[in-house]
Design a protein around this motif. Structure first.
Motif, mmCIF file in Angstrom:
data_model
loop_
_atom_site.group_PDB
_atom_site.id
_atom_site.type_symbol
_atom_site.label_atom_id
_atom_site.label_comp_id
_atom_site.label_asym_id
_atom_site.label_seq_id
_atom_site.Cartn_x
_atom_site.Cartn_y
_atom_site.Cartn_z
ATOM 1 N N UNK A 15 51.773 61.614 96.139
ATOM 2 C CA UNK A 15 51.565 60.659 95.062
ATOM 3 C C UNK A 15 52.778 60.635 94.136
ATOM 4 N N UNK A 16 53.156 59.440 93.697
ATOM 5 C CA UNK A 16 54.165 59.291 92.660
ATOM 6 C C UNK A 16 53.550 58.479 91.520
ATOM 7 N N UNK A 17 54.087 58.646 90.355
ATOM 8 C CA UNK A 17 53.539 57.974 89.177
ATOM 9 C C UNK A 17 53.777 56.463 89.279
ATOM 10 N N UNK A 18 52.730 55.647 89.107
ATOM 11 C CA UNK A 18 52.947 54.191 89.077
ATOM 12 C C UNK A 18 53.877 53.810 87.924
ATOM 13 N N UNK A 19 54.471 52.645 88.021
ATOM 14 C CA UNK A 19 55.400 52.179 86.995
ATOM 15 C C UNK A 19 56.356 51.171 87.601
ATOM 16 N N UNK A 20 57.483 50.989 86.951
ATOM 17 C CA UNK A 20 58.484 50.037 87.460
ATOM 18 C C UNK A 20 59.549 50.791 88.248
ATOM 19 N N UNK A 21 59.792 50.309 89.447
ATOM 20 C CA UNK A 21 60.735 50.963 90.354
ATOM 21 C C UNK A 21 61.696 49.933 90.947
ATOM 22 N N UNK B 6 50.928 37.768 91.733
ATOM 23 C CA UNK B 6 50.152 38.246 92.870
ATOM 24 C C UNK B 6 49.784 39.712 92.685
ATOM 25 N N UNK B 7 48.698 40.092 93.288
ATOM 26 C CA UNK B 7 48.294 41.496 93.313
ATOM 27 C C UNK B 7 48.007 41.935 94.723
ATOM 28 N N UNK B 8 48.107 43.223 94.969
ATOM 29 C CA UNK B 8 47.844 43.749 96.299
ATOM 30 C C UNK B 8 48.163 45.228 96.368
ATOM 31 N N UNK C 262 50.381 52.113 96.683
ATOM 32 C CA UNK C 262 50.171 51.758 95.282
ATOM 33 C C UNK C 262 49.831 50.284 95.145
ATOM 34 N N UNK C 263 49.058 49.989 94.136
ATOM 35 C CA UNK C 263 48.764 48.605 93.790
ATOM 36 C C UNK C 263 49.947 48.032 93.016
ATOM 37 N N UNK C 264 50.149 46.737 93.190
ATOM 38 C CA UNK C 264 51.268 46.099 92.497
ATOM 39 C C UNK C 264 50.801 44.813 91.825
ATOM 40 N N UNK D 263 62.868 46.862 88.858
ATOM 41 C CA UNK D 263 61.720 46.666 87.954
ATOM 42 C C UNK D 263 60.504 46.054 88.633
ATOM 43 N N UNK D 264 60.265 46.424 89.877
ATOM 44 C CA UNK D 264 59.044 46.004 90.564
ATOM 45 C C UNK D 264 57.890 46.821 89.989
ATOM 46 N N UNK D 265 56.797 46.150 89.622
ATOM 47 C CA UNK D 265 55.735 46.822 88.885
ATOM 48 C C UNK D 265 54.590 47.323 89.794
ATOM 49 N N UNK D 266 54.431 48.621 89.833
ATOM 50 C CA UNK D 266 53.274 49.269 90.463
ATOM 51 C C UNK D 266 52.294 49.658 89.360
#
Length: 371
Positions: free
Chosen positions: A145-151, A303-305, A326-328, A361-364
């Motif tokens: 697991x990694x912390x969700x956020x912007x990557x 969009x979400x997924x 992860x959800x985005x 800055x892709x958002x998870x």
């Protein structure tokens, strides 16, 4: 390019018999299969015995590797004839073949997916697709697991195509319709009224278009409204066209532009290989596939997924480990405005040709238990 270019006798100054409107339905003359359309070869490859042999070989690959493997093989054929009292029409035939393969490790903790498709069935390698799916599954075993956020993300063409396809969908979103844009509530609607034609929607290097003669994705130019020709939707990141149906075109004195059923994303500038993209990433996520993106917000095409079947962490220029899905929450237009690098366009789905990209800055938004 079509299988048949129709002809009609008697058109003035037309030694070839071509209709001034583009083509007509009388006296069709066969010109042979143009480059890119391989109707006969695909029909032959679709015979049950040939299909069964390919799928059995793929199943054996999975069994020998100790993996659970499933695959689907599709052959499609189309003959299209349009006839009109005003002389417009024509006849074409085309074909298409694709394979998709899903693999899961024996432990059930690693999964992979791969796809290949083109108009020529002889170029669709079932064994290679199965091998890629199993390789991703093996490499994705026991994700962390990694912390969700912007990557920063590297998005494979097949995954990017899933997002771009939402722009083309006429059944639910009607995104490309000028009439829908003027009604409001879609991504190409101007909040103050009208459409956003003339506005910048993406990075100025971005081109979004369709072309029936596309060497990677040829298709029939015949359409009930008008002959489909090379048409740009985004030019240098600016929206320059929308779909104009015949009634809308007559009202606004514009040419008819049919709904795009296929599209190519091109990005101008120097390209990078996958290895170069990874080497240039300090910390990021490598995405191979999304799980059925859904529309969250029509005005932004948000969009979400969930990521699926091969999601990996990149640290200091190297792929270090698989990560949990992860959800985005993202819009294709947001992503296309944050481009850092891109590759060469390639066939990524039945209806989309696009490159691999790296964007920031892709958002998870959350972790997912999906495998």
């Amino acid at each position: 390019m079509p299988r048949w270019w129709p002809r009609r006798r008697g058109w003035p100054n037309s030694g070839s018999g071509r209709c001034p409107r583009g083509c007509c339905f009388s006296d069709p003359t066969p010109l042979g299969d143009p480059r890119g359309l391989f109707f006969g070869a695909t029909v032959q490859a679709a015979q049950p015995k040939a299909q069964a042999g390919l799928m059995l070989d793929a199943a054996r690959q999975g069994a020998q590797a100790g993996m659970m493997l499933s695959a689907g093989l599709k052959h499609a054929f189309e003959a299209k004839l349009i006839m009109s009292s005003n002389g417009y029409g024509g006849y074409t035939r085309s074909s298409y073949c694709e394979v998709n393969a899903s693999a899961r490790t024996g432990s059930g903790r690693g999964s992979g997916w791969a796809w290949a498709g083109t108009e020529d069935a002889r170029r669709v390698d079932v064994a290679a697709a199965a091998g890629r799916a199993m390789d991703l599954a093996a490499r994705g075993e026991s994700p962390v697991a990694v912390e969700p956020g912007r990557y920063t993300v590297i998005i494979e063409p097949e995954a990017l195509a899933q997002l771009l396809f939402m722009i083309l969908r006429a059944d639910t979103t009607s995104v490309m319709s000028a009439r829908a844009a003027e009604r409001g509530g879609v991504v190409f609607s101007n909040p103050e009224g009208g459409t956003r034609i003339g506005e910048r929607m993406a990075d100025p290097r971005v081109q979004f278009l369709y072309d029936p003669a596309d060497p990677l994705m040829p298709f029939s130019p015949l359409n009930p409204m008008a002959m489909m020709r090379r048409t740009e939707w985004l030019r240098d990141g600016v929206l320059v066209n929308l779909m104009f149906d015949s009634h809308y075109a007559d009202q606004h004195k514009l040419p008819v532009i049919p709904q795009p059923m296929k599209a190519r994303l091109e990005i101008k500038g120097p390209t990078q290989t996958l290895e170069e993209m990874i080497a240039g990433t300090r910390r990021g996520i490598w995405i191979h596939r999304f799980s059925d993106p859904v529309l969250i917000d029509s005005p932004s095409l948000l969009l979400g997924g969930v990521t699926r079947d091969g999601t990996f962490l990149i640290e200091k220029g190297k792929v270090t480990r698989p990560v949990k899905n992860m959800r985005f929450s993202e819009s294709p237009f947001y992503i296309l405005s944050r481009l850092d690098a891109f590759g060469v366009p390639q066939r990524a789905s039945e209806r989309i040709t696009c490159p691999r990209i790296r964007a920031h800055d892709f958002e998870f938004t959350a972790l997912s238990d999906a495998i």
